[in-house]
Write a protein that holds these residues in place. Structure first.
Motif, PDB file in Angstrom:
ATOM      1  N   LEU A 218      -6.053  -9.086  -1.353  1.00 61.02           N
ATOM      2  CA  LEU A 218      -4.927  -9.960  -0.981  1.00 61.02           C
ATOM      3  C   LEU A 218      -4.831 -10.072   0.541  1.00 61.02           C
ATOM      4  O   LEU A 218      -4.692 -11.170   1.083  1.00 61.02           O
ATOM      5  N   ILE A 219      -4.889  -8.932   1.210  1.00 58.74           N
ATOM      6  CA  ILE A 219      -4.782  -8.913   2.672  1.00 58.74           C
ATOM      7  C   ILE A 219      -5.960  -9.650   3.305  1.00 58.74           C
ATOM      8  O   ILE A 219      -5.779 -10.484   4.198  1.00 58.74           O
ATOM      9  N   ALA A 220      -7.163  -9.365   2.825  1.00 56.37           N
ATOM     10  CA  ALA A 220      -8.360  -9.986   3.404  1.00 56.37           C
ATOM     11  C   ALA A 220      -8.375 -11.495   3.218  1.00 56.37           C
ATOM     12  O   ALA A 220      -8.650 -12.253   4.162  1.00 56.37           O
ATOM     13  N   TRP A 221      -8.077 -11.961   1.999  1.00 58.12           N
ATOM     14  CA  TRP A 221      -8.102 -13.398   1.725  1.00 58.12           C
ATOM     15  C   TRP A 221      -6.904 -14.128   2.320  1.00 58.12           C
ATOM     16  O   TRP A 221      -6.937 -15.351   2.463  1.00 58.12           O
TER      17      TRP A 221
ATOM     18  N   LYS B 250      -3.572  -9.619 -10.973  1.00 57.44           N
ATOM     19  CA  LYS B 250      -4.228  -8.337 -11.227  1.00 57.44           C
ATOM     20  C   LYS B 250      -3.356  -7.177 -10.768  1.00 57.44           C
ATOM     21  O   LYS B 250      -3.265  -6.156 -11.461  1.00 57.44           O
ATOM     22  N   VAL B 251      -2.719  -7.318  -9.614  1.00 62.81           N
ATOM     23  CA  VAL B 251      -1.820  -6.265  -9.132  1.00 62.81           C
ATOM     24  C   VAL B 251      -0.667  -6.094 -10.117  1.00 62.81           C
ATOM     25  O   VAL B 251      -0.317  -4.977 -10.501  1.00 62.81           O
TER      26      VAL B 251
ATOM     27  N   ILE C 288      -5.352  -1.692  -8.496  1.00 62.73           N
ATOM     28  CA  ILE C 288      -4.305  -2.080  -7.545  1.00 62.73           C
ATOM     29  C   ILE C 288      -4.749  -1.969  -6.088  1.00 62.73           C
ATOM     30  O   ILE C 288      -4.598  -2.920  -5.320  1.00 62.73           O
ATOM     31  N   SER C 289      -5.293  -0.838  -5.689  1.00 63.96           N
ATOM     32  CA  SER C 289      -5.671  -0.651  -4.276  1.00 63.96           C
ATOM     33  C   SER C 289      -6.677  -1.693  -3.824  1.00 63.96           C
ATOM     34  O   SER C 289      -6.542  -2.282  -2.748  1.00 63.96           O
TER      35      SER C 289
ATOM     36  N   GLN D 183       0.813  -1.218   0.000  1.00 68.05           N
ATOM     37  CA  GLN D 183       0.000   0.000   0.000  1.00 68.05           C
ATOM     38  C   GLN D 183       0.847   1.268   0.000  1.00 68.05           C
ATOM     39  O   GLN D 183       0.341   2.347  -0.298  1.00 68.05           O
ATOM     40  N   PHE D 184       2.131   1.151   0.350  1.00 65.89           N
ATOM     41  CA  PHE D 184       2.989   2.318   0.468  1.00 65.89           C
ATOM     42  C   PHE D 184       3.875   2.552  -0.754  1.00 65.89           C
ATOM     43  O   PHE D 184       4.610   3.522  -0.798  1.00 65.89           O
TER      44      PHE D 184
END
Length: 137
Positions: A112-115, A98-99, A105-106, A29-30
């Motif tokens: 990604l984080i959730a799954w 996809k990323v 992307i966001s 994210q950064f």
């Protein structure tokens, strides 16, 4: 002996998944869009060299373990490993693709984080159950 070797693979995936969940995925994210698009394809290739051998070795060892001793612990571990594989190839790999292609992307990083949480929990349970199993032997 087999359970001890399995614990090494289980611990390796435990550590890897928690690093990915707490450090690696949130760090995406950064990145600027440009830097992420440059880094992410390299990251996915490099992480595969660590994750895939651990995943494959773990699965094979646990299948052999369940073949030797079919009990609730071994069955549970294989179920959790299969859940991890399904999430990895059914959700995480497509989101990584996809990323890497720059698509939404966001949103895909958030997915990604959730799954990755259910995957992290599954592999954490495998490590805990394997440690428990070793104590019972």
């Amino acid at each position: 002996m087999l359970a001890t070797i399995s614990l090494i693979f289980d611990t390796g995936l435990f550590v890897l998944l928690w690093l990915v969940q707490v450090v690696i995925y949130p760090s995406f994210q950064f990145y600027s869009r440009e830097n992420l698009l440059r880094w992410h394809p390299k990251y996915t290739r490099l992480i595969t060299f660590f994750a895939f051998p651990l995943m494959t070795g773990q699965l094979l060892l646990h299948l052999f373990q369940i073949w030797n001793t079919m009990d609730w612990v071994n069955i549970s571990m294989v179920i959790f490993i299969i859940i991890g594989w399904i999430i990895t190839f059914g959700k995480e790999v497509p989101y990584h693709n996809k990323v890497s292609s720059g698509e939404n992307i966001s949103q895909n990083i958030r997915l990604l984080i959730a799954w990755n949480w259910p995957r992290t929990i599954s592999w954490t349970l495998v490590a805990i159950l394997q440690f428990y199993h070793l104590q019972q032997l």
